[in-house]
Design an enzyme around this catalytic site. Structure first.
Site, PDB file in Angstrom:
ATOM      1  N   ASP A   1      -3.849  -1.288  -1.041  1.00  0.00           N
ATOM      2  CA  ASP A   1      -2.923  -2.418  -0.933  1.00  0.00           C
ATOM      3  C   ASP A   1      -3.206  -3.197   0.357  1.00  0.00           C
ATOM      4  OD1 ASP A   1      -0.579  -3.996  -1.196  1.00  0.00           O
ATOM      5  OD2 ASP A   1       0.585  -2.514  -0.062  1.00  0.00           O
TER       6      ASP A   1
ATOM      7  N   ASP B   1      -0.679  -5.921   2.071  1.00  0.00           N
ATOM      8  CA  ASP B   1       0.448  -6.163   2.979  1.00  0.00           C
ATOM      9  C   ASP B   1       1.119  -4.869   3.400  1.00  0.00           C
ATOM     10  OD1 ASP B   1       0.255  -8.977   3.103  1.00  0.00           O
ATOM     11  OD2 ASP B   1       1.011  -9.069   1.059  1.00  0.00           O
TER      12      ASP B   1
ATOM     13  N   ASP C   1       2.323   0.818   0.216  1.00  0.00           N
ATOM     14  CA  ASP C   1       3.566   1.117   0.933  1.00  0.00           C
ATOM     15  C   ASP C   1       4.811   0.956   0.066  1.00  0.00           C
ATOM     16  OD1 ASP C   1       2.930  -1.775   1.077  1.00  0.00           O
ATOM     17  OD2 ASP C   1       4.892  -1.878   2.055  1.00  0.00           O
TER      18      ASP C   1
HETATM   19  C1  LIG Z   1       9.270  -9.287  -1.207  1.00  0.00           C
HETATM   20  C2  LIG Z   1       8.319  -8.488  -0.370  1.00  0.00           C
HETATM   21  C3  LIG Z   1       6.973  -8.736  -0.384  1.00  0.00           C
HETATM   22  N1  LIG Z   1       6.137  -8.009   0.358  1.00  0.00           N
HETATM   23  C4  LIG Z   1       4.689  -8.264   0.321  1.00  0.00           C
HETATM   24  C5  LIG Z   1       4.070  -7.305  -0.638  1.00  0.00           C
HETATM   25  C6  LIG Z   1       3.093  -8.087  -1.480  1.00  0.00           C
HETATM   26  O1  LIG Z   1       1.765  -7.827  -1.139  1.00  0.00           O
HETATM   27  P1  LIG Z   1       0.963  -6.428  -1.277  1.00  0.00           P
HETATM   28  O2  LIG Z   1       0.850  -6.116  -2.730  1.00  0.00           O
HETATM   29  O3  LIG Z   1      -0.358  -6.763  -0.634  1.00  0.00           O
HETATM   30  O4  LIG Z   1       1.701  -5.397  -0.500  1.00  0.00           O
HETATM   31  C7  LIG Z   1       3.396  -9.554  -1.136  1.00  0.00           C
HETATM   32  C8  LIG Z   1       3.881 -10.332  -2.347  1.00  0.00           C
HETATM   33  O5  LIG Z   1       5.114  -9.878  -2.792  1.00  0.00           O
HETATM   34  O6  LIG Z   1       4.359  -9.574  -0.140  1.00  0.00           O
HETATM   35  C9  LIG Z   1       6.594  -6.972   1.165  1.00  0.00           C
HETATM   36  O7  LIG Z   1       5.781  -6.292   1.818  1.00  0.00           O
HETATM   37  N2  LIG Z   1       7.932  -6.716   1.214  1.00  0.00           N
HETATM   38  C10 LIG Z   1       8.806  -7.426   0.469  1.00  0.00           C
HETATM   39  O8  LIG Z   1      10.009  -7.154   0.513  1.00  0.00           O
HETATM   40 MG   LIG Z   2       2.283  -3.616   0.425  1.00  0.00          MG
END
Ligand SMILES: Cc1cn([C@H]2C[C@H](OP(=O)(O)O)[C@@H](CO)O2)c(=O)[nH]c1=O
Ligand SMILES: [Mg+2]
Length: 194
Positions: A14, A16, A144
């Site tokens: 992942d 974010d 995460d």
């Molecule tokens: C709504 C939300 C999004 N996000 C991140 C995760 C997603 O990316 P990733 O899949 O790379 O973790 C991105 C789009 O929702 O924003 C959070 O980390 N916490 C949140 O509460």
């Molecule tokens: Mg994430």
């Protein structure tokens, strides 16, 4: 076309909050959009989507999340880039799988550019931007988010990347920090690697 990899040696990672500090960037965008926005200290968050303190304005949250350039300027998580390269160097098929924020007009381009800049140009086409992570094949997904669902039964096993807001989760095996990758990831992939 390069060699075909087996699902059993594919590691999905992942983006974010696993390789890039999204919440830190989001906090900056929230305060820029609304100087009175009640930020929640990261250590005090009680859940994954705990993104505002009491009385937060949902419109301000949306404005922060949709701020152009938000995803371009995220700080890399310590050790993450090195481990991505190290895993690939061990012959694993490493792919980054990340969900976009549809309302953010630069999110998709920013995510590819972040990979190019911080990990390397050869990682741009190892980046999969998808709402549904269950359709992506792999042995393991390091993420995460406590619960990852979609249209399919996933092929991968979820390894939860520890962040303050997911400490309460007990049902998913964890990786606490990137330096632990060999003990946590290798046992979940092809036995010959363990
Ligand atoms: C709504 C939300 C999004 N996000 C991140 C995760 C997603 O990316 P990733 O899949 O790379 O973790 C991105 C789009 O929702 O924003 C959070 O980390 N916490 C949140 O509460
Ligand atoms: Mg994430």
């Amino acid at each position: 076309m390069g060699a075909q990899h087996a699902r059993d040696t594919t590691v999905l990672v992942d983006m974010d909050e696993v390789i890039a500090y999204y919440l830190e960037g989001l906090d900056r965008a929230l305060v820029a959009a609304d100087p009175d926005y009640p930020l929640v200290p990261h250590e005090e968050r009680t859940g994954y989507a705990h993104l505002g303190g009491p009385g937060f304005n949902p419109e301000s949250l949306a404005a922060g999340m949709n701020t152009p350039g938000l995803f371009r300027n995220l700080r890399p998580v310590e050790g993450a880039v090195e481990v991505l390269r190290e895993m690939a160097g061990e012959g694993l098929n490493v792919l980054v799988v990340t969900t976009p924020t549809y309302g953010n007009p630069t999110c998709v381009q920013d995510k590819y550019e972040w990979m190019d800049r911080h990990v390397g140009p050869e990682w741009v086409n190892r980046t999969i931007i998808a709402y549904d992570k269950t359709v992506v094949s792999g042995a393991v997904l390091i993420d995460d988010k406590p619960s990852i669902t979609g249209s399919m039964e996933p092929s991968w096993k979820h390894l939860l990347f520890t962040r303050p807001y997911n400490r309460y989760v007990e049902s998913v095996p964890r990786i606490e920090k990137w330096e632990d990758w060999k003990q946590t990831v290798l046992p979940l992939i092809e036995p010959s690697y363990a």
